[in-house]
Design a protein around this motif. Sequence first.
Motif, PDB file in Angstrom:
ATOM      1  N   ALA A   1     -90.921  58.092 -27.356  1.00 56.80           N
ATOM      2  CA  ALA A   1     -92.011  58.920 -26.829  1.00 56.80           C
ATOM      3  C   ALA A   1     -92.136  58.774 -25.318  1.00 56.80           C
ATOM      4  CB  ALA A   1     -93.316  58.528 -27.507  1.00 56.80           C
ATOM      5  N   THR A   2     -91.891  57.587 -24.808  1.00 54.17           N
ATOM      6  CA  THR A   2     -92.103  57.370 -23.378  1.00 54.17           C
ATOM      7  C   THR A   2     -90.805  57.157 -22.597  1.00 54.17           C
ATOM      8  OG1 THR A   2     -92.383  55.005 -23.780  1.00 54.17           O
ATOM      9  CG2 THR A   2     -94.380  56.352 -23.728  1.00 54.17           C
TER      10      THR A   2
ATOM     11  N   GLU B   1     -82.630  68.556 -26.077  1.00 59.79           N
ATOM     12  CA  GLU B   1     -84.008  69.020 -26.253  1.00 59.79           C
ATOM     13  C   GLU B   1     -84.949  68.377 -25.238  1.00 59.79           C
ATOM     14  OE1 GLU B   1     -85.634  68.625 -30.177  1.00 59.79           O
ATOM     15  OE2 GLU B   1     -84.126  70.017 -30.971  1.00 59.79           O
ATOM     16  N   VAL B   2     -84.772  67.092 -24.988  1.00 60.87           N
ATOM     17  CA  VAL B   2     -85.700  66.414 -24.072  1.00 60.87           C
ATOM     18  C   VAL B   2     -85.201  66.391 -22.635  1.00 60.87           C
ATOM     19  CG1 VAL B   2     -86.852  65.026 -25.827  1.00 60.87           C
ATOM     20  CG2 VAL B   2     -84.789  64.139 -24.729  1.00 60.87           C
TER      21      VAL B   2
ATOM     22  N   ARG C   1     -82.058  53.935 -18.614  1.00 58.29           N
ATOM     23  CA  ARG C   1     -83.364  54.269 -19.186  1.00 58.29           C
ATOM     24  C   ARG C   1     -83.997  55.408 -18.400  1.00 58.29           C
ATOM     25  NH1 ARG C   1     -85.525  48.072 -19.903  1.00 58.29           N
ATOM     26  NH2 ARG C   1     -84.081  47.566 -21.611  1.00 58.29           N
ATOM     27  N   ILE C   2     -84.474  56.393 -19.120  1.00 62.10           N
ATOM     28  CA  ILE C   2     -85.075  57.560 -18.487  1.00 62.10           C
ATOM     29  C   ILE C   2     -86.534  57.658 -18.934  1.00 62.10           C
ATOM     30  CG2 ILE C   2     -84.979  60.069 -18.345  1.00 62.10           C
ATOM     31  CD1 ILE C   2     -81.900  59.570 -19.180  1.00 62.10           C
ATOM     32  N   PRO C   3     -87.469  57.618 -17.980  1.00 61.83           N
ATOM     33  CA  PRO C   3     -88.880  57.743 -18.375  1.00 61.83           C
ATOM     34  C   PRO C   3     -89.179  59.169 -18.841  1.00 61.83           C
ATOM     35  CG  PRO C   3     -88.677  57.751 -15.979  1.00 61.83           C
ATOM     36  CD  PRO C   3     -87.295  57.518 -16.521  1.00 61.83           C
TER      37      PRO C   3
END
Lengths: 158, 292
Positions: free
Chosen positions: B69-70, B91-92, B173-175
């Motif tokens: 989610a984050t 999608e994200v 890591r991607i916020p």
Amino acid sequence: MEVTLSVNGEPVTRDVEARLLLVHFLRDELGLTGTHWGCDTSNCGSCVVLYDDEPVKSCTVLTAMAGGHDVRTVEDLEQDEVLDPVQQGFMECHGLQCGFCTPGMLMSARALLDRDPDPSEDVIREAISGQICRCTGYASIVRSVRWAAVHPEGRSEA
Amino acid sequence: MQVPAPIEYERATSVEHAIGLLTRLGDEARLIAGGHSLLPMMKLRLANPEYLIDINDLHGQLSYIDIGATRVRIGAMTRHRELLESVALAEVCPIFRDAERVIADPPVRNRGTLGGALCQADPSEDLSSVCTTLDASCVIRGRDGERVVSMDDFHRGPYETAVRHDEMLIEVRIPMRPHGSSAYAKVDRRAGDWAVAAAGAALWLDEHGTIADARVGLAAVGPNTTGIPAISEALRGRAPGEDAWTEAAAIAEAACRPVTDSRGSADYKRHLAGELTRRTLRTAWERVVAWR
């Protein structure tokens, strides 16, 4: 160093220099000269072989890295004197002129059809986009792959 | 005939093993993942490591796309093809699919990895620009544990990163923030070539449809693929639209530092930096709107 890998379904063990590129191993150590050695810079794609069933440029893989993996070359396409449908397609549709890019084109085409038995022309063009035909015979190559898709049994019906 | 200089070859069986080998062998050792940056450099004798540590056996462990989610976590050994074909990632973060479609070609994408691309730190490389645009962080592991660095700190300059010789990049890591989307666009001379110029954009809207934040990352128009903070400052709080994109394009043109080479003149690349900034911001915004 000693390396064991599977080439066209047969286990092969050789003592090689760690820096030996897969394309030279196939051609010079095993005599499988169907895989062509072209640009040396992972641009032209004439050295494409299947590596665990997916196309890779064998000029940019060390033989040592291929240890324990499954490599298939153009010599593996014909079985019991029957051409693979992609080979037959290149014959039927004039898919080669000078023939230098052909082994790589055939291997990429085979991998594509294994994954997608009925690819559109656009999908075929994308699949061979890492390969250069210096004769510029792309239209015939695309037609040849389509022929193979339409004739999964290979032989011409004519 | 291009062949690498003689090398010693080792295979790592775990991340700890790889780091142990790097520590023991010193700075003449290099990790090899897909090999599509390092092997060409070795063939040209631009890179001459004495030892290669093959980490391809770690693919199972370090190839993943975990969408939370984050944040999104992507393993460093994830191959280009896996990034291209991930529907969930598209999608994200649609910027990944945009970029992967124009990175090299299918056989190269079958081998090359996200971590390898970032560690090569080529100023023309697309995924560095993508990760900068997305404000990604890089997880670097060494003997004494992990540290997390931002893309700006990771990318030190051409072919230089924050990863020390006895460390390994293991994850990106991607916020994730709500009401956002992203896009990438590149101009190249032929399919799959290095960029003449390329731009990535990410955009987030607030509950009123105003721009909450925006980021742009350029490739091939300077020694680094750093983002352009001035664009973020100019766009925050603005209404989305052509006026905003035009202002951002002007900032991108002024901020980039292209050089004339065989791919194009500095003026042309500067023009592209502006135009691609405009287009990717517009596409990212259209995607947010379509998504809501």
